[in-house]
Design a protein around this motif. Structure first.
Motif, PDB file in Angstrom:
ATOM      1  N   LEU A   1       0.811  -1.205   0.000  1.00 17.59           N
ATOM      2  CA  LEU A   1       0.000   0.000   0.000  1.00 17.59           C
ATOM      3  C   LEU A   1       0.847   1.260   0.000  1.00 17.59           C
ATOM      4  O   LEU A   1       0.406   2.304  -0.437  1.00 17.59           O
ATOM      5  N   ALA A   2       2.062   1.194   0.511  1.00 17.14           N
ATOM      6  CA  ALA A   2       2.844   2.415   0.684  1.00 17.14           C
ATOM      7  C   ALA A   2       4.162   2.449  -0.048  1.00 17.14           C
ATOM      8  O   ALA A   2       4.812   3.474  -0.093  1.00 17.14           O
ATOM      9  N   GLY A   3       4.601   1.372  -0.615  1.00 17.75           N
ATOM     10  CA  GLY A   3       5.919   1.435  -1.233  1.00 17.75           C
ATOM     11  C   GLY A   3       6.189   0.285  -2.164  1.00 17.75           C
ATOM     12  O   GLY A   3       5.358  -0.589  -2.362  1.00 17.75           O
ATOM     13  N   MET A   4       7.387   0.295  -2.710  1.00 18.96           N
ATOM     14  CA  MET A   4       7.707  -0.727  -3.680  1.00 18.96           C
ATOM     15  C   MET A   4       9.204  -0.870  -3.819  1.00 18.96           C
ATOM     16  O   MET A   4       9.949   0.089  -3.701  1.00 18.96           O
ATOM     17  N   ALA A   5       9.632  -2.095  -4.027  1.00 17.28           N
ATOM     18  CA  ALA A   5      11.019  -2.365  -4.373  1.00 17.28           C
ATOM     19  C   ALA A   5      11.009  -3.224  -5.619  1.00 17.28           C
ATOM     20  O   ALA A   5      10.281  -4.203  -5.698  1.00 17.28           O
TER      21      ALA A   5
ATOM     22  N   ALA B   1      -1.810  14.960  -1.380  1.00 14.95           N
ATOM     23  CA  ALA B   1      -3.253  15.131  -1.216  1.00 14.95           C
ATOM     24  C   ALA B   1      -3.881  13.961  -0.470  1.00 14.95           C
ATOM     25  O   ALA B   1      -4.909  14.120   0.200  1.00 14.95           O
ATOM     26  N   THR B   2      -3.287  12.763  -0.579  1.00 22.02           N
ATOM     27  CA  THR B   2      -3.897  11.573   0.017  1.00 22.02           C
ATOM     28  C   THR B   2      -2.996  10.852   0.996  1.00 22.02           C
ATOM     29  O   THR B   2      -3.418   9.880   1.621  1.00 22.02           O
ATOM     30  N   PHE B   3      -1.753  11.306   1.149  1.00 18.15           N
ATOM     31  CA  PHE B   3      -0.779  10.524   1.888  1.00 18.15           C
ATOM     32  C   PHE B   3       0.123  11.448   2.691  1.00 18.15           C
ATOM     33  O   PHE B   3       0.495  12.526   2.230  1.00 18.15           O
ATOM     34  N   SER B   4       0.506  11.020   3.912  1.00 19.03           N
ATOM     35  CA  SER B   4       1.496  11.755   4.689  1.00 19.03           C
ATOM     36  C   SER B   4       2.403  10.760   5.408  1.00 19.03           C
ATOM     37  O   SER B   4       2.014   9.608   5.648  1.00 19.03           O
ATOM     38  N   TYR B   5       3.622  11.192   5.725  1.00 14.36           N
ATOM     39  CA  TYR B   5       4.568  10.327   6.418  1.00 14.36           C
ATOM     40  C   TYR B   5       5.571  11.191   7.163  1.00 14.36           C
ATOM     41  O   TYR B   5       5.758  12.376   6.863  1.00 14.36           O
TER      42      TYR B   5
ATOM     43  N   GLY C   1      -5.504   7.571   4.044  1.00 15.82           N
ATOM     44  CA  GLY C   1      -6.928   7.379   4.315  1.00 15.82           C
ATOM     45  C   GLY C   1      -7.111   6.758   5.692  1.00 15.82           C
ATOM     46  O   GLY C   1      -6.570   7.256   6.688  1.00 15.82           O
ATOM     47  N   PRO C   2      -7.851   5.641   5.791  1.00 15.88           N
ATOM     48  CA  PRO C   2      -8.075   5.011   7.096  1.00 15.88           C
ATOM     49  C   PRO C   2      -6.873   4.194   7.586  1.00 15.88           C
ATOM     50  O   PRO C   2      -6.873   3.718   8.720  1.00 15.88           O
ATOM     51  N   LEU C   3      -5.856   4.031   6.733  1.00 12.98           N
ATOM     52  CA  LEU C   3      -4.690   3.218   7.099  1.00 12.98           C
ATOM     53  C   LEU C   3      -3.618   4.072   7.771  1.00 12.98           C
ATOM     54  O   LEU C   3      -3.217   5.120   7.256  1.00 12.98           O
ATOM     55  N   ARG C   4      -3.156   3.606   8.928  1.00 13.63           N
ATOM     56  CA  ARG C   4      -2.034   4.229   9.632  1.00 13.63           C
ATOM     57  C   ARG C   4      -0.981   3.157   9.891  1.00 13.63           C
ATOM     58  O   ARG C   4      -1.317   2.059  10.336  1.00 13.63           O
TER      59      ARG C   4
ATOM     60  N   ASP D   1       2.815  -1.910  13.823  1.00 12.59           N
ATOM     61  CA  ASP D   1       1.909  -0.905  14.405  1.00 12.59           C
ATOM     62  C   ASP D   1       0.971  -0.314  13.356  1.00 12.59           C
ATOM     63  O   ASP D   1       0.883   0.905  13.182  1.00 12.59           O
ATOM     64  N   ALA D   2       0.240  -1.192  12.672  1.00  8.84           N
ATOM     65  CA  ALA D   2      -0.699  -0.741  11.641  1.00  8.84           C
ATOM     66  C   ALA D   2      -2.133  -0.807  12.147  1.00  8.84           C
ATOM     67  O   ALA D   2      -2.504  -1.716  12.901  1.00  8.84           O
ATOM     68  N   THR D   3      -2.939   0.178  11.726  1.00  6.86           N
ATOM     69  CA  THR D   3      -4.361   0.176  12.033  1.00  6.86           C
ATOM     70  C   THR D   3      -5.149   0.592  10.800  1.00  6.86           C
ATOM     71  O   THR D   3      -4.664   1.346   9.961  1.00  6.86           O
ATOM     72  N   VAL D   4      -6.375   0.102  10.694  1.00 11.82           N
ATOM     73  CA  VAL D   4      -7.312   0.515   9.651  1.00 11.82           C
ATOM     74  C   VAL D   4      -8.582   0.985  10.343  1.00 11.82           C
ATOM     75  O   VAL D   4      -9.248   0.204  11.035  1.00 11.82           O
ATOM     76  N   GLY D   5      -8.913   2.259  10.204  1.00  9.43           N
ATOM     77  CA  GLY D   5     -10.073   2.803  10.898  1.00  9.43           C
ATOM     78  C   GLY D   5      -9.963   2.641  12.406  1.00  9.43           C
ATOM     79  O   GLY D   5     -10.978   2.466  13.090  1.00  9.43           O
ATOM     80  N   GLY D   6      -8.741   2.674  12.922  1.00 16.08           N
ATOM     81  CA  GLY D   6      -8.525   2.523  14.357  1.00 16.08           C
ATOM     82  C   GLY D   6      -8.435   1.084  14.827  1.00 16.08           C
ATOM     83  O   GLY D   6      -8.159   0.836  16.003  1.00 16.08           O
TER      84      GLY D   6
END
Length: 240
Positions: free
Chosen positions: A6-10, A138-142, A172-175, A204-209
């Motif tokens: 969801l967040a990266g690629m190699a 617009a949709t992602f922060s880190y 979005g709902p993913l942290r 330490d991942a959550t979806v919608g809490g």
């Protein structure tokens, strides 16, 4: 081989030319090959089935080829991918290229907390590293992100490596507290000498809490962190 999340690629790849029957060359200097490695910790438009202009921060690329025996590497604060064929490179970057006369074997760049390094030599060997953060789209922060790419055709084994990491990511709902993506492809050029490995480690991942586990099996509720009676309902909520 590819590892996408969801967040990266190699991404790593090795292409090797034909070998004469019975040949067991100690190195690859007399053979045609291309070794590519690409790593980026954040893809603002993951999973899209269409071509989009994607600005990938803290990205690394490395390529080694023969013939000619050449290497190229680039670490970029922002990589726009195929769009750069039309717009040119955008933003701070560090590049090294053995095929361009006068190009330095190594270069570095620092800008706004982003640190970039690139190295190339004609053996051929190419490496690139990028690290920076925090960042927001617009949709992602880190909070932090980094990547490393290495393409090595200098020895008796062709090898490509790509590593990337991101922490404090919100999509979005993913942290995600932290995520790491590692990929390796290599070959000796002999039967049974090819190897490809890809791993994804998310903590330490959550979806919608809801606490979740993200691995090769997909995304599911972390049963060690929620009451057993709620697992089925929470799994449905996560899928939705």
């Amino acid at each position: 081989m590819r590892t996408r999340t969801l967040a990266g690629m190699a991404v790593v790849g090795v292409a090797l030319g034909c070998v004469p029957a019975g040949a067991l060359a100690p190195s690859f200097t007399g053979r045609a090959f291309v070794v590519d490695a690409e790593a980026f910790p954040v893809d603002p438009s993951p999973g899209r089935g269409t071509i989009v202009i994607s600005a990938r921060p803290d990205s690394s690329r490395a390529t080694a080829t023969n013939p000619p025996s050449a290497a190229h590497s680039r670490a970029a604060a922002t990589d726009f991918g195929t769009a750069e064929s039309y717009t040119g490179e955008q933003g701070p970057s560090a590049s090294a290229d053995t095929a361009t006369k006068g190009s330095p074997p190594s270069s570095s760049e620092e800008s706004g907390g982003t640190v970039l390094h690139a190295h190339a030599d004609p053996t051929p060997l190419a490496t690139a590293d990028a690290a920076g953060g925090p960042g927001t789209t617009a949709t992602f922060s880190y909070q932090q992100a980094s990547s490393t790419a290495r393409a090595d055709g200098s020895g008796t084994t062709l090898a490509a490596e790509a590593h990337s990491a991101v922490s404090g990511a919100v999509y979005g709902p993913l942290r995600v507290g932290s995520a790491r993506f590692d990929a390796l492809a290599s070959t000796t050029g002999r039967p049974g000498g090819a190897r490809a490995v890809g791993t994804v480690t998310v903590q330490d991942a959550t979806v919608g809490g809801v606490p979740v586990i993200i691995d090769g099996a997909g995304v599911r509720v972390d049963q060690t962190r929620v009451p057993a009676a709620q697992v089925a309902a929470l799994n449905r909520s996560v899928r939705d």
